[in-house]
Design an enzyme around this catalytic site. Structure first.
Site, PDB file in Angstrom:
ATOM      1  N   ASP A  25      -0.440  -1.207  -8.615  1.00 36.51           N
ATOM      2  CA  ASP A  25       0.532  -0.531  -9.479  1.00 36.51           C
ATOM      3  C   ASP A  25       1.799  -1.374  -9.655  1.00 36.51           C
ATOM      4  OD1 ASP A  25       1.525   1.434 -11.064  1.00 36.51           O
ATOM      5  OD2 ASP A  25       2.032   2.816  -9.446  1.00 36.51           O
ATOM      6  N   HIS A  42       0.157  -6.949 -16.947  1.00 30.80           N
ATOM      7  CA  HIS A  42      -1.266  -6.755 -16.606  1.00 30.80           C
ATOM      8  C   HIS A  42      -1.971  -8.107 -16.476  1.00 30.80           C
ATOM      9  CE1 HIS A  42      -0.716  -2.548 -17.008  1.00 30.80           C
ATOM     10  NE2 HIS A  42      -0.610  -2.523 -18.319  1.00 30.80           N
ATOM     11  N   LEU A 136     -18.939 -10.750  -0.607  1.00 28.81           N
ATOM     12  CA  LEU A 136     -18.037  -9.610  -0.841  1.00 28.81           C
ATOM     13  C   LEU A 136     -18.603  -8.645  -1.890  1.00 28.81           C
ATOM     14  CD1 LEU A 136     -15.057  -8.415  -0.509  1.00 28.81           C
ATOM     15  CD2 LEU A 136     -14.514  -9.774  -2.544  1.00 28.81           C
TER      16      LEU A 136
END
Ligand code: FPP
Length: 254
Positions: A25, A42, A136
């Site tokens: 955020d 972003h 991962l």
């Protein structure tokens, strides 16, 4: 911290989380503070996500889930939503090689049918290409909401009961979890939320029941590896009792 010092720190951390969730955020505020458009925040956020993925690969963390776009984010102005969808598409294209080289297994969670067709195709391709990877487990939550996921699970369970596949009495926490989007991943150990907001905002509400939750004031584009390592060090010292009590206390009482 130098790269060598940072590597040393990483290698000494015991008890790393198996599954880490991040609420990234603060991109918009970060950009506005610099007099830039929100989409620039972003774009910078994507670079941070890339760094984090690489660190998690180095640490051999089993699973990383990134909250990129919530079910509620559809209510943002169309310009920002479209910009984000394009950015997700470009990001997947740009980092396909990186994920393959690092043996990352990619998956998207969230209502895929609401996403632009081209993005849906790219997500499907990325999942298919990386499906056999054993490194991962990277999950990108796009159009995801925990409440919607839970409602979806309830409906699915009712269908399975009606079709005689399961018995109502068989429903317990473990069975319910199997109907949720994260049923392929280990328990969620740690959630990190950046930007000073202290709520979960519909992120993995069921899965976070016993997770450690770390809130930091840092805006996501400013989130550095050094802070990440400090959070992991703190996590590694935390004692999770899952509602039980300390073993020593139990022994003394007996
Ligand atoms: C929060 O910032 C972030 C988002 C809405 C999601 C976008 C996240 C990224 C682009 C980073 C990583 C993406 C990928 C594909 C790995 P905000 O707009 O809510 O910030 P604000 O609270 O300051 O307005």
């Amino acid at each position: 911290m130098t790269q060598i010092e940072s590597e040393k720190n990483l290698s000494t951390i015991q008890n790393l989380p198996k599954h880490l969730g991040i609420i990234m955020d603060g991109n918009g505020r970060w950009a506005m503070l610099r007099g830039k458009r929100r989409i620039f925040g972003h774009e910078t956020g994507v670079l941070k996500a890339r760094e984090l993925v690489e660190t998690c690969v180095r640490l051999r963390i089993e699973a990383l889930t990134l909250y990129a776009f919530s079910a509620e984010n559809w209510s943002r102005p169309a310009k920002e939503v479209n910009g984000l969808m394009k950015l997700f598409e470009k990001t997947i294209e740009k980092y396909t090689g990186l994920l393959i080289d690092n043996r990352v297994r990619f998956k998207q969670v969230g209502k895929r049918t609401l996403l632009p067709k081209i993005l849906q195709r790219k997500l499907e391709q990325m999942e298919a290409i990386t499906s056999q990877n054993e490194g991962l487990k990277l999950t990108l939550a796009i159009g995801y909401g925990a409440q919607q996921d839970i409602i979806g699970a309830v409906k699915h369970i009712i269908d399975d009961i009606n079709q005689g596949k399961i018995e109502k009495d068989a429903i317990d926490e473990s069975l319910f979890s199997n109907y949720l989007s994260f049923n392929h991943l280990p328990k969620l150990d740690l959630v990190i939320r950046t930007s000073g907001e202290t709520r979960l905002s519909n992120f993995m509400l069921w899965e976070a029941a016993y997770s450690e939750i770390h809130f930091t004031e840092t805006l996501w584009p400013n989130f550095e590896e050094q802070e990440f390592i400090e959070i992991l060090e703190n996590y590694s010292k935390s004692e999770r009792r899952y509602g039980s009590i300390k073993k020593e206390v139990e022994l003394k009482k007996a």
